[in-house]
Design a protein around this motif. Structure first.
Motif, PDB file in Angstrom:
ATOM      1  N   LEU A  87       5.359   9.006  -0.818  1.00 28.92           N
ATOM      2  CA  LEU A  87       4.962   7.603  -0.819  1.00 28.92           C
ATOM      3  C   LEU A  87       6.064   6.670  -0.318  1.00 28.92           C
ATOM      4  CD1 LEU A  87       3.105   7.363  -4.256  1.00 28.92           C
ATOM      5  CD2 LEU A  87       2.114   7.735  -2.000  1.00 28.92           C
ATOM      6  N   GLU A 135       5.656   4.556   2.849  1.00 24.97           N
ATOM      7  CA  GLU A 135       4.639   3.510   2.783  1.00 24.97           C
ATOM      8  C   GLU A 135       5.180   2.205   2.195  1.00 24.97           C
ATOM      9  OE1 GLU A 135       1.189   4.857   0.777  1.00 24.97           O
ATOM     10  OE2 GLU A 135       1.077   6.765   1.838  1.00 24.97           O
ATOM     11  N   LEU A 136       6.384   2.224   1.621  1.00 25.57           N
ATOM     12  CA  LEU A 136       6.939   1.019   1.013  1.00 25.57           C
ATOM     13  C   LEU A 136       7.409   0.060   2.101  1.00 25.57           C
ATOM     14  CD1 LEU A 136       9.028   2.596  -1.895  1.00 25.57           C
ATOM     15  CD2 LEU A 136       6.705   1.696  -1.968  1.00 25.57           C
ATOM     16  N   GLN A 153       4.315  -5.287  -4.743  1.00 23.89           N
ATOM     17  CA  GLN A 153       3.709  -4.161  -4.039  1.00 23.89           C
ATOM     18  C   GLN A 153       3.122  -3.173  -5.044  1.00 23.89           C
ATOM     19  OE1 GLN A 153       5.676  -2.394  -0.535  1.00 23.89           O
ATOM     20  NE2 GLN A 153       7.398  -3.752  -0.975  1.00 23.89           N
ATOM     21  N   ARG A 179       2.463  -0.027  -4.513  1.00 24.80           N
ATOM     22  CA  ARG A 179       3.168   1.247  -4.430  1.00 24.80           C
ATOM     23  C   ARG A 179       4.470   1.203  -5.230  1.00 24.80           C
ATOM     24  NH1 ARG A 179      -0.318   5.122  -3.415  1.00 24.80           N
ATOM     25  NH2 ARG A 179      -1.211   5.093  -1.305  1.00 24.80           N
ATOM     26  N   GLN A 225       3.632   1.519  -8.802  1.00 22.92           N
ATOM     27  CA  GLN A 225       3.187   2.881  -9.078  1.00 22.92           C
ATOM     28  C   GLN A 225       4.377   3.838  -9.193  1.00 22.92           C
ATOM     29  OE1 GLN A 225       0.637   4.453  -6.029  1.00 22.92           O
ATOM     30  NE2 GLN A 225       0.543   6.494  -6.918  1.00 22.92           N
ATOM     31  N   ILE A 226       5.324   3.746  -8.257  1.00 23.86           N
ATOM     32  CA  ILE A 226       6.484   4.638  -8.295  1.00 23.86           C
ATOM     33  C   ILE A 226       7.347   4.345  -9.512  1.00 23.86           C
ATOM     34  CG2 ILE A 226       8.607   5.268  -7.092  1.00 23.86           C
ATOM     35  CD1 ILE A 226       7.170   4.891  -4.468  1.00 23.86           C
TER      36      ILE A 226
END
Length: 325
Positions: A181, A184-185, A278, A280, A283-284
């Motif tokens: 992922l 995608e950041l 964001q 992502r 989520q991370i």
């Protein structure tokens, strides 16, 4: 009476000179302030370049360690495969009943590989599968003398069941998914400078003069933002990816302290360089917090009893074969 008008005219002629002095002073102050800000940005850039060099050196060291561990494991597997190949070739040359000794050799090789796999990688699940294969091989002997060895293997497998309560492999796979992922950041972009305001004709001449000066004063809360090039942005993502990779490697090697430090480094990179809005990023960060909250320490059990019992079985089989001749 004729001298007073001349003195008034001389006093009025000083105003343009004062205006020029004020303008020059403002330009000098603006130049000094700009020089100080450039020095701050240059120091930040040099610090970032030094950090990039350190990270690249750490990544090279981690890659060398990983290649060495993988090479050691491949060497062990190649030796085992060569040994199994020799045993299979010897099967064609033994007399009737020699299959018993060959099966004992195969069970010994599997039990030995289980111990090596547990020691090198800490993978209790893989070690248990190898012990199960050794037990199934002994079951093919259909010999009561193999029961003590099978009992010792059962004890070793039960010890591994306790170690399997911590699913290290699942945690390693999840860290790998987080690495996927990272590309995608999105890096935060610096805001564009505001446009110069159009001077109002109704303002005084002093305000119109200041609006035409080539100096724009902006205030920033906190640290002065540092613009990043594409290379520097890629390096930031590489830093985050390296922290996740280091956490995976430490987890597989059973180094809990290094694992926790790698997770802290990944979170610090997220907090410093990526926006919280964001999805992502959130989520991370949530996944890292969850992984950090899980217990990873586990004592590796001693599974050598099964291997010792199999070797004793081999000695008994050899004595029985020699006695039957």
């Amino acid at each position: 009476m004729t001298h007073r008008p001349l003195r008034r005219q001389q006093g009025l002629s000083l105003w343009p000179l004062l205006i020029v002095i004020v303008i020059l002073a403002a330009l000098g102050a603006a130049g000094w302030w700009g020089w100080q800000q450039w020095r701050v940005l240059e120091n930040d850039r040099q610090s970032l370049d030094g950090r990039i060099a350190e990270l690249r050196a750490e990544l090279d060291q981690q890659s060398r360690e990983r290649r060495q561990a993988e090479q050691a494991l491949r060497d062990q597997q190649e030796r085992l495969q060569a040994r199994l190949a020799r045993d299979r070739e010897a099967l064609a040359d033994v007399r009737q009943g020699g299959q018993t000794l060959w099966l004992a050799n195969e069970a010994e090789a599997l039990a030995s590989l289980a111990g090596q796999r547990l020691l090198l990688t800490g993978d209790a699940a893989a070690a248990r599968r190898l012990l199960e294969a050794a037990d199934q091989t002994l079951a093919r002997l259909d010999d009561p003398d193999a029961l003590p060895a099978r009992q010792a293997l059962a004890v070793d497998m039960e010890k591994l069941n306790g170690a399997l309560q911590v699913d290290i492999q699942a945690m390693v796979l999840r860290l790998g998914a987080l690495q996927a992922l990272v590309p995608e950041l999105a890096m935060p972009e610096r805001d564009a400078p505001p446009e110069a305001p159009v001077p109002d004709q109704d303002q005084g001449w002093w305000a119109r003069l200041l609006s035409q000066l080539p100096v724009t004063v902006r205030r920033h809360e906190g640290e002065v933002p540092l613009p990043l090039t594409e290379t520097q942005a890629a390096t930031v993502r590489l830093t985050l990816d390296a922290s996740l990779q280091q956490a995976r490697l430490a987890l597989m090697q059973g180094r809990e302290e290094a694992y926790r430090q790698a997770l802290d480094s990944a979170r610090a990179t997220l907090d410093q360089w990526f926006r919280d809005d964001q999805g992502r990023v959130r989520q991370i960060r949530a996944a890292l917090d969850e992984l950090d909250g899980q217990a990873v320490s586990q004592a590796l059990p001693d599974i050598g009893a099964g291997l010792d019992a199999i070797r004793q079985l081999k000695r008994d089989l050899l004595k029985r074969e020699e006695g039957g001749q």
